[in-house]
Scaffold this motif. Structure first.
Motif, PDB file in Angstrom:
ATOM      1  N   SER A   1      67.135  25.312  15.726  1.00 13.25           N
ATOM      2  CA  SER A   1      65.945  24.962  14.945  1.00 13.25           C
ATOM      3  C   SER A   1      65.461  23.547  15.239  1.00 13.25           C
ATOM      4  N   GLY A   2      66.233  22.813  16.053  1.00 10.05           N
ATOM      5  CA  GLY A   2      65.843  21.449  16.394  1.00 10.05           C
ATOM      6  C   GLY A   2      66.287  20.418  15.379  1.00 10.05           C
ATOM      7  N   TYR A   3      67.281  20.747  14.579  1.00 10.99           N
ATOM      8  CA  TYR A   3      67.783  19.832  13.560  1.00 10.99           C
ATOM      9  C   TYR A   3      69.246  19.520  13.801  1.00 10.99           C
TER      10      TYR A   3
ATOM     11  N   LYS B   1      62.894  20.732  22.313  1.00  8.54           N
ATOM     12  CA  LYS B   1      63.690  21.591  23.188  1.00  8.54           C
ATOM     13  C   LYS B   1      64.079  22.907  22.519  1.00  8.54           C
ATOM     14  N   PHE B   2      64.143  22.916  21.195  1.00  8.00           N
ATOM     15  CA  PHE B   2      64.607  24.108  20.490  1.00  8.00           C
ATOM     16  C   PHE B   2      63.503  24.849  19.743  1.00  8.00           C
ATOM     17  N   LEU B   3      62.275  24.384  19.872  1.00  9.50           N
ATOM     18  CA  LEU B   3      61.163  25.068  19.208  1.00  9.50           C
ATOM     19  C   LEU B   3      60.827  26.366  19.930  1.00  9.50           C
TER      20      LEU B   3
ATOM     21  N   THR C   1      64.324  16.063  21.523  1.00 11.83           N
ATOM     22  CA  THR C   1      65.427  16.966  21.182  1.00 11.83           C
ATOM     23  C   THR C   1      64.929  18.111  20.318  1.00 11.83           C
ATOM     24  N   LYS C   2      64.093  17.814  19.347  1.00 14.27           N
ATOM     25  CA  LYS C   2      63.561  18.862  18.478  1.00 14.27           C
ATOM     26  C   LYS C   2      62.670  19.827  19.265  1.00 14.27           C
TER      27      LYS C   2
END
Length: 96
Positions: free
Chosen positions: A39-41, A69-71, A66-67
């Motif tokens: 989830s980017g957290y 990358k996961f969206l 970083t966030k």
């Protein structure tokens, strides 16, 4: 995304995902960390969200990257479009 695909992504069964979604069980710490990362957290931020508490906005570019990358790709595409529009507007103003 299907429960099966999501489970495969995390390395758990579709049944486990179904139980989490229904609130019958709670993911263990390792799976919570995986969910947070997807989830980017950070795990701490993710737990705050689950508790209904606010999460502070990222302050530095590395946290933002970083966030991103996961969206999901649809959200990344929206970010890219906004960036392109901003660059095009800046180029228009500067006459490039």
């Amino acid at each position: 995304m299907s429960q099966r695909a999501f489970g495969k992504l995390l390395g758990v069964s579709a049944t486990a995902v179904q139980l989490w979604e229904r609130g019958d069980t709670v993911p263990d710490t390792e799976n919570l960390a995986k969910l947070a990362a997807r989830s980017g957290y950070t795990l701490e931020e993710f737990l705050r969200l689950l508790d209904g508490k606010p999460v502070s906005d990222p302050l530095d570019i590395q946290q933002i990257v970083t966030k991103i990358k996961f969206l999901p790709l649809t959200q990344v595409a929206a970010i890219v479009r906004a960036g392109v529009e901003r660059l095009a507007a800046a180029a228009e103003v500067s006459g490039d």
